[in-house]
Design a protein around this motif. Structure first.
Motif, PDB file in Angstrom:
ATOM      1  N   UNK A   1       9.620  -1.158  -2.524  1.00 23.36           N
ATOM      2  CA  UNK A   1       9.109   0.152  -2.607  1.00 23.36           C
ATOM      3  C   UNK A   1       7.579   0.362  -2.741  1.00 23.36           C
ATOM      4  N   UNK A   2       7.144  -1.000  -3.533  1.00 29.97           N
ATOM      5  CA  UNK A   2       5.748  -0.730  -3.958  1.00 29.97           C
ATOM      6  C   UNK A   2       5.096  -0.957  -2.637  1.00 29.97           C
ATOM      7  N   UNK A   3       5.681  -2.046  -2.081  1.00 30.59           N
ATOM      8  CA  UNK A   3       4.960  -2.143  -0.589  1.00 30.59           C
ATOM      9  C   UNK A   3       5.082  -1.259   0.264  1.00 30.59           C
ATOM     10  N   UNK A   4       6.056  -0.339   0.399  1.00 32.60           N
ATOM     11  CA  UNK A   4       6.557   0.762   1.168  1.00 32.60           C
ATOM     12  C   UNK A   4       5.164   1.754   0.752  1.00 32.60           C
ATOM     13  N   UNK A   5       5.121   2.121  -0.445  1.00 29.60           N
ATOM     14  CA  UNK A   5       4.236   3.023  -0.995  1.00 29.60           C
ATOM     15  C   UNK A   5       2.672   2.810  -0.738  1.00 29.60           C
TER      16      UNK A   5
END
Length: 320
Positions: free
Chosen positions: A130-134
């Motif tokens: 989710x950090x990468x996606x954000x």
């Protein structure tokens, strides 16, 4: 932070430039040490639509967190752990520089599936994917690799190098250590205090980010110095100390790092460019959380510059 990946990369790159005096078997030993000790992050990337891969350039997301070692330096007891440090390492296709952009951990952004929140909450809610996606959504660029460093590893990493010299922008005292404005030679315990502290500063995380960048530059300088590159024992100790506190995506193994390191063999310490994603003041949520607003104009300009692989041009237009 993060620091470990670029530093390990710098070490392996430096090894490549002195192959005439360093045995190939030793280089292989370093690679095996990295692959043996570094943890693989399972499923580090989001599923579904993602930005298109870059052509020639590479973007690596560097996440620094104390949650992997159970530490809580700020005492905020964040549920699920939070990313204490977030940086994007951009290596352009021409391999003439390495750009390191810090993203303030309290930046107010859209976290996919959760709405508006501080960017470090993405790690708490969905870990690395989710950090990468954000970040991909924020910058509209694809993250090619990701590395997470346990900040507690800074101590052993610094001591393995025999100390690191950093340039502090101001005098301050943190966790029982005093730092002076200008050059400071740090051991591992001092280094950990230097990169963690924020309460000693009027602008809190802004100075902490600058200190983290200063530390990274100090590590990079030390790694590529002759004292390190011509000392096999120190180099082995550093790679081991770093990789023991590092988790990376499965594609970021020693072979990949060595290949990238070789392509960066012409890069010198002055070619490492550090900066912070520009902000535009702060705010407070209805439930009392303080956050940082990103400068929307600069966010869009950085996104364009990253996609066109011309980050230097954007930096050249910024006031000094």
């Amino acid at each position: 932070m993060l620091v470990a990946l670029l530093s390990t990369l710098g070490a392996l790159a430096g090894v490549a430039t002195v192959l005439a005096v360093v045995a190939a078997a030793f280089v292989g030993s370093l690679a095996r040490s990295f692959d043996t000790h570094a943890e693989a992050i399972p499923e580090p990337f989001p599923v579904g639509d993602r930005p298109a891969p870059s052509s020639g350039a590479e973007n690596t997301l560097l996440i620094g967190s104390d949650s992997r070692s159970g530490l809580d330096p700020d005492g905020d007891h964040a549920a699920g752990g939070r990313s204490d440090t977030l940086m994007l390492a951009h290596v352009p296709a021409d391999r003439r520089h390495v750009y390191l952009m810090s993203i303030m951990r309290d930046s107010w952004v859209d976290v996919p599936g959760h709405g508006q929140a501080k960017i470090n909450a993405a790690y708490s809610w969905g870990g690395v994917p989710l950090t990468v996606q954000t970040v991909e959504q924020l910058l509209d660029v694809r993250i090619d690799h990701v590395a997470e460093i346990d900040l507690a590893g800074f101590e052993s990493m610094t001591d393995a190098l025999g100390g690191v010299t950093v340039q502090s922008p101001q005098d301050f005292t943190a966790r029982g250590h005093h730092f002076v404005r200008g050059a400071n030679r740090l051991d591992g315990e001092q280094a950990l205090a230097f990169v963690r502290e924020r309460y000693a500063f009027a602008d809190a995380d802004h100075t902490r980010v600058r200190n983290q960048q200063a530390f990274l530059r100090g590590v990079f300088d030390q790694v590529v110095s002759r004292r390190t590159l011509t000392n096999p024992g120190r180099l082995q100790e550093f790679v081991t100390a770093t990789s023991e506190h590092l988790a990376v995506d499965p594609g970021l193994d020693a072979t990949t790092i060595a290949r990238l390191g070789w392509s960066l063999r012409g890069v010198r310490p002055d070619d490492l460019v550090t900066f912070t994603m520009p902000t535009a003041g702060g705010g407070t949520t209805p439930d009392g959380q303080s956050f940082v607003r990103l400068d929307e104009h600069d966010r869009a300009a950085i996104s364009t510059a990253l996609r066109s692989d011309d980050l230097q041009q954007w930096l050249d237009t910024r006031p000094r």
